[in-house]
Scaffold this active site. Structure first.
Site: not given
Ligand code: CAO
Length: 273
Positions: A244, A248
């Site tokens: 992350h 995304d």
């Protein structure tokens, strides 16, 4: 006048103390200690490192019915062919990666640079007699589905024999873990650093699924659920984990949608080859 006496309880309401049964007689079995070494020790290191990276997991379901039919047909026409679902899934991932190169990237240890890898070297988690190993199929973007199947069989045989080479085990750029070959639906896979994405595939299961509105017969055109038509489909879950820091959720979802389209329309997958 004598005080009223309580009437005796009826037999149904008489509470008797529960009888506690004695513990069954068993014998304690001796524990066994085993040093963590070899591949298991390597797993301690790689998984502990990977767990320091913030992962997110994204899940979806793919309708594999067309692919199940296609594979059945292939196997019927060619009794000698050894082809599981994985070669199609690996090829579909490669085709989708062409449009989403960030998912085929490496990130350096300080997370200061992203390297978009040119080759699609797709790693396949294998349950070998030595433990979990992830050999990779090199340059999937240049291979046909049959070539991928042959390469997967080669790696599987070497894995079983404990003879995978360093070359087979290094240089991966993206990974799949087909836990569904053993069982299960969802998983939360852990990244194989420096890769940025990995997917755990669930077992393909037959399930009753409502048809898309377009497929409904004219007699069931009402939007009322009561008249919705259903069919039995072969469904597979896909659980993605991604780094992350650099990926995304929207990117992951778009990639997954593209892969879903290819797996649900395998003719498109074959035409693109
Ligand atoms: N759903 C339903 N059926 C599946 C399936 C799935 N997701 N995956 C495989 N199958 C079927 C195959 O099609 C094959 O069926 P046929 O005998 O009719 O051809 C059968 O199950 C056996 O498949 P396979 O295991 O030989 O082949 P594969 O190419 O699908 O998978 C391998 C190869 C090496 C990835 C797999 O054997 C394996 O080791 N999986 C475990 C991975 C793992 O441990 N992941 C966890 C990592 S994290 O700890």
């Amino acid at each position: 006048k004598p005080p009223p006496t309580a009437s005796p309880p009826s037999p149904a309401t008489v509470k008797t103390a529960p009888t506690i049964k004695p513990r069954p007689t068993t014998t304690t079995v001796a524990d066994r200690n085993e040093p963590i070494k070899g591949i298991k020790k390597a797993m301690v290191k790689t998984m502990t490192q990977a767990n320091t990276v913030p992962h997110f997991t994204y899940c979806d379901e793919y309708d594999m019915s067309q692919l199940v039919k296609l594979r059945k047909q292939l196997k019927k026409q060619n009794k000698d062919i050894k082809i599981s679902y994985l070669p199609f899934i690996i090829k579909a991932c490669s085709q989708a990666l062409l449009n989403h190169p960030i998912l085929n990237a490496h990130v350096d240890s300080k997370c200061e640079n992203i390297t978009y890898k040119g080759s699609h070297n797709i790693g396949i988690a294998m349950d070998t007699k030595d433990g979990l190993l992830v050999p990779n199929i090199k340059n999937v973007q240049q291979l046909s589905i049959t070539q991928i199947a042959n390469e997967l069989n080669r790696l599987q045989q070497l894995g079983k024999a404990g003879k995978l080479s360093t070359d087979d085990l290094t240089g991966g750029t993206f990974s799949l873990s087909n836990i569904g070959a053993i069982g299960g639906t969802y998983a939360v896979p852990i990244l194989l650093l420096p890769e940025v994405a990995i997917c755990a595939l669930g077992k393909i299961v037959r399930r009753i699924v409502p048809d898309e509105e377009d497929d409904e017969s004219s007699s069931s055109s009402s939007s009322d659920d009561e008249y919705c038509s259903y069919s039995v489909r072969s469904m597979m879950s896909a659980s993605w984990s991604a780094d992350h820091r650099v990926i995304d959720g929207a990117t992951m979802a778009r990639f997954s949608n593209e892969l879903k389209y290819l797996l649900e329309n395998p003719l498109q997958l074959l035409i693109n080859q």
